[in-house]
Design a protein around this motif. Structure first.
Motif, short mmCIF file in Angstrom:
data_model
loop_
_atom_site.label_atom_id
_atom_site.label_comp_id
_atom_site.label_asym_id
_atom_site.label_seq_id
_atom_site.Cartn_x
_atom_site.Cartn_y
_atom_site.Cartn_z
N ALA A 136 -0.51 -5.00 10.55
CA ALA A 136 -1.73 -4.39 11.08
C ALA A 136 -2.77 -4.10 10.00
O ALA A 136 -3.88 -3.68 10.31
CB ALA A 136 -1.38 -3.09 11.82
N VAL A 137 -2.39 -4.34 8.74
CA VAL A 137 -3.29 -4.05 7.61
C VAL A 137 -3.36 -5.26 6.70
O VAL A 137 -2.31 -5.72 6.22
CB VAL A 137 -2.79 -2.82 6.81
CG1 VAL A 137 -3.74 -2.51 5.65
CG2 VAL A 137 -2.64 -1.61 7.71
N PRO A 138 -4.53 -5.81 6.44
CA PRO A 138 -4.60 -6.95 5.51
C PRO A 138 -3.96 -6.59 4.17
O PRO A 138 -4.15 -5.48 3.66
CB PRO A 138 -6.11 -7.18 5.35
CG PRO A 138 -6.71 -6.63 6.61
CD PRO A 138 -5.85 -5.44 6.96
N VAL A 139 -3.19 -7.52 3.63
CA VAL A 139 -2.50 -7.24 2.38
C VAL A 139 -3.49 -6.87 1.28
O VAL A 139 -3.19 -6.08 0.39
CB VAL A 139 -1.62 -8.44 1.96
CG1 VAL A 139 -2.46 -9.66 1.59
CG2 VAL A 139 -0.68 -8.07 0.81
N GLU A 140 -4.71 -7.42 1.37
CA GLU A 140 -5.72 -7.11 0.36
C GLU A 140 -6.07 -5.62 0.36
O GLU A 140 -6.34 -5.03 -0.70
CB GLU A 140 -6.99 -7.94 0.61
CG GLU A 140 -6.81 -9.44 0.39
CD GLU A 140 -6.29 -10.17 1.62
OE1 GLU A 140 -6.34 -11.42 1.62
OE2 GLU A 140 -5.84 -9.50 2.59
N GLU A 141 -6.08 -4.99 1.55
CA GLU A 141 -6.40 -3.56 1.62
C GLU A 141 -5.27 -2.72 1.02
O GLU A 141 -5.52 -1.78 0.25
CB GLU A 141 -6.63 -3.14 3.07
CG GLU A 141 -7.93 -3.67 3.66
CD GLU A 141 -8.20 -3.11 5.05
OE1 GLU A 141 -7.60 -2.06 5.40
OE2 GLU A 141 -8.99 -3.73 5.78
N SER A 142 -4.05 -3.05 1.37
CA SER A 142 -2.91 -2.31 0.81
C SER A 142 -2.87 -2.47 -0.70
O SER A 142 -2.66 -1.50 -1.45
CB SER A 142 -1.60 -2.83 1.42
OG SER A 142 -1.57 -2.67 2.82
N TRP A 143 -3.06 -3.70 -1.15
CA TRP A 143 -2.97 -4.00 -2.59
C TRP A 143 -4.09 -3.33 -3.36
O TRP A 143 -3.88 -2.82 -4.47
CB TRP A 143 -3.00 -5.51 -2.79
CG TRP A 143 -2.50 -5.96 -4.13
CD1 TRP A 143 -3.24 -6.51 -5.15
CD2 TRP A 143 -1.15 -5.92 -4.61
NE1 TRP A 143 -2.44 -6.80 -6.22
CE2 TRP A 143 -1.16 -6.46 -5.92
CE3 TRP A 143 0.04 -5.48 -4.05
CZ2 TRP A 143 0.01 -6.56 -6.68
CZ3 TRP A 143 1.20 -5.59 -4.80
CH2 TRP A 143 1.17 -6.13 -6.10
N GLY A 144 -5.28 -3.30 -2.78
CA GLY A 144 -6.40 -2.64 -3.44
C GLY A 144 -6.15 -1.16 -3.64
O GLY A 144 -6.49 -0.58 -4.69
N ALA A 145 -5.53 -0.53 -2.64
CA ALA A 145 -5.21 0.89 -2.76
C ALA A 145 -4.19 1.13 -3.87
O ALA A 145 -4.30 2.09 -4.64
CB ALA A 145 -4.67 1.41 -1.43
N LEU A 146 -3.20 0.24 -3.97
CA LEU A 146 -2.21 0.38 -5.03
C LEU A 146 -2.83 0.12 -6.40
O LEU A 146 -2.49 0.78 -7.39
CB LEU A 146 -1.03 -0.56 -4.79
CG LEU A 146 -0.17 -0.22 -3.55
CD1 LEU A 146 0.90 -1.29 -3.34
CD2 LEU A 146 0.48 1.15 -3.70
N ALA A 147 -3.76 -0.83 -6.47
CA ALA A 147 -4.46 -1.09 -7.74
C ALA A 147 -5.24 0.15 -8.19
O ALA A 147 -5.31 0.44 -9.39
CB ALA A 147 -5.38 -2.29 -7.59
N ASP A 148 -5.80 0.87 -7.23
CA ASP A 148 -6.51 2.12 -7.58
C ASP A 148 -5.55 3.14 -8.17
O ASP A 148 -5.92 3.91 -9.08
CB ASP A 148 -7.17 2.71 -6.33
CG ASP A 148 -8.37 1.90 -5.85
OD1 ASP A 148 -8.89 1.08 -6.63
OD2 ASP A 148 -8.76 2.09 -4.67
N LEU A 149 -4.31 3.15 -7.70
CA LEU A 149 -3.32 4.09 -8.23
C LEU A 149 -2.85 3.67 -9.62
O LEU A 149 -2.45 4.53 -10.42
CB LEU A 149 -2.14 4.20 -7.27
CG LEU A 149 -2.47 4.90 -5.94
CD1 LEU A 149 -1.34 4.74 -4.95
CD2 LEU A 149 -2.77 6.38 -6.18
#
Length: 341
Positions: A136-149
């Protein structure tokens, strides 16, 4: 322990770790939970560190946080000795039945990371995996959030678990992927572009993923570590299991690859591994690990165990040198019968 003990890079420019890590899932859930013993498991983690093993693998979902707390206790006085890998993006809904759901929303992942840090008792996670991609969530969105962390100093390096080559490439274009974790062994070779007789499932939140190609080749081309979980086939490749020998609640009790029919149809695999083991005065487990270690220089298997004896046995696989003929015979083994989830 010979040249196989030479350290392997955990992604381009990442820390160099010993070629075998320690998978800790079975210390908390999944297999024979009635025999769970936290004190013994902590000693096994510490024995692994004593032996030079650095990569210690856990996840938030293993026992709904229990495994991270256990690992945290084990490394409390040994933080500098351990490269701690954990995972988020899977959430337990019901612990006894292991019902779970995927949640890759950026807000959820931020919460998952903070909770893992607290349970582990550390201020920075060495390697953090997106445990499963949320459809339900594009992998790019999840990955971008982790990159911010990563930028915030909460995480050092990022990995993906059970993904397709397309998903891996999409993430890698945003922030470097340090490691891909997927099931790979002599009876699960989907990441090599092969499939079992019955393709893996995926109908459950924790189910497997079709790689859509040769995922191992992609990791090698992109200087990404490949971290095989269940490198001993969830115990099948040890040659010590029997159909029907699993307690209620054990993952294998209802799994298609552990039925009596599957044991019979997959016998050719264990028989060939046993023949090679006999030639080396080794155990089948050691041969299965030696085959993986020879497969590629970016391979860092994470066999799990709750036994210091089995830990030592696994590490001895680093001394085994398979002949070309043995490697070829093992590689030509038939694909396993039965879906893996």
């Amino acid at each position: 322990m010979g040249d196989k003990m030479d350290k392997r890079e955990l992604g381009a420019g990442g820390p160099r770790v010993t070629p075998l890590g320690l998978g800790c899932m079975g210390m908390s859930w999944g297999y024979a939970e009635s025999r769970r013993d936290d004190a013994t498991s902590i000693r096994v983690v510490q024995a692994a560190l004593d032996a030079g093993v650095e990569l210690i693998d856990t996840a938030a979902v293993y026992g709904d946080g229990h495994n991270e707390r256990l690992v945290g206790r084990a490394i409390a006085e040994r933080r500098d000795d351990a490269v701690v890998a954990t995972k988020g993006g899977l959430v337990v809904d019901d612990l006894p039945t292991k019902q779970m759901h995927r949640d890759g929303r950026p807000s959820a992942l931020r919460g998952h990371v903070e909770a893992s840090l607290a349970r582990l008792g550390i201020d920075r996670i060495d390697l953090y995996y997106l445990h499963r991609v949320d459809p339900a969530v594009p992998v790019e969105e999840s990955w971008g959030a982790l990159a911010d962390l990563v930028a915030a100093g909460k995480i050092d390096r990022l990995g993906l678990s059970e993904v397709t080559t397309r998903q891996a490439a999409a993430a890698h274009a945003i922030h470097p992927v340090a490691a891909i974790q997927s099931e790979l062994s002599l009876w699960t070779r989907d990441p090599l572009g092969e499939q079992s007789t019955e393709a893996p499932g995926g109908g459950t939140a924790g189910g497997g993923t079709h790689t859509g190609g040769d995922l191992l080749a992609w990791t090698r081309a992109c200087e990404v570590a490949f971290v095989p979980f269940a490198p001993l086939g969830r115990g099948y490749l040890t040659g010590t299991l029997t159909a029907g020998g699993f307690e209620d609640g054990d993952f294998r009790a209802t799994n298609a690859r552990f039925t009596a029919e599957a044991f019979d149809r997959n016998r050719a695999i264990t028989e060939e591994v046993a023949r090679v083991a006999t030639a080396h005065d080794a155990t089948p487990s050691q041969i299965a690990l030696a085959w993986l270690l020879d497969l590629a220089g970016n391979m860092i298997p994470i066999p799990g165990t709750r036994s210091s004896v089995h830990l030592a046995e696994n590490l001895a696989a680093l001394d085994i040198r398979l002949t070309r003929d043995e490697r070829d015979r093992l590689t030509r083994l038939p694909s396993a019968y039965g879906s893996r989830y």
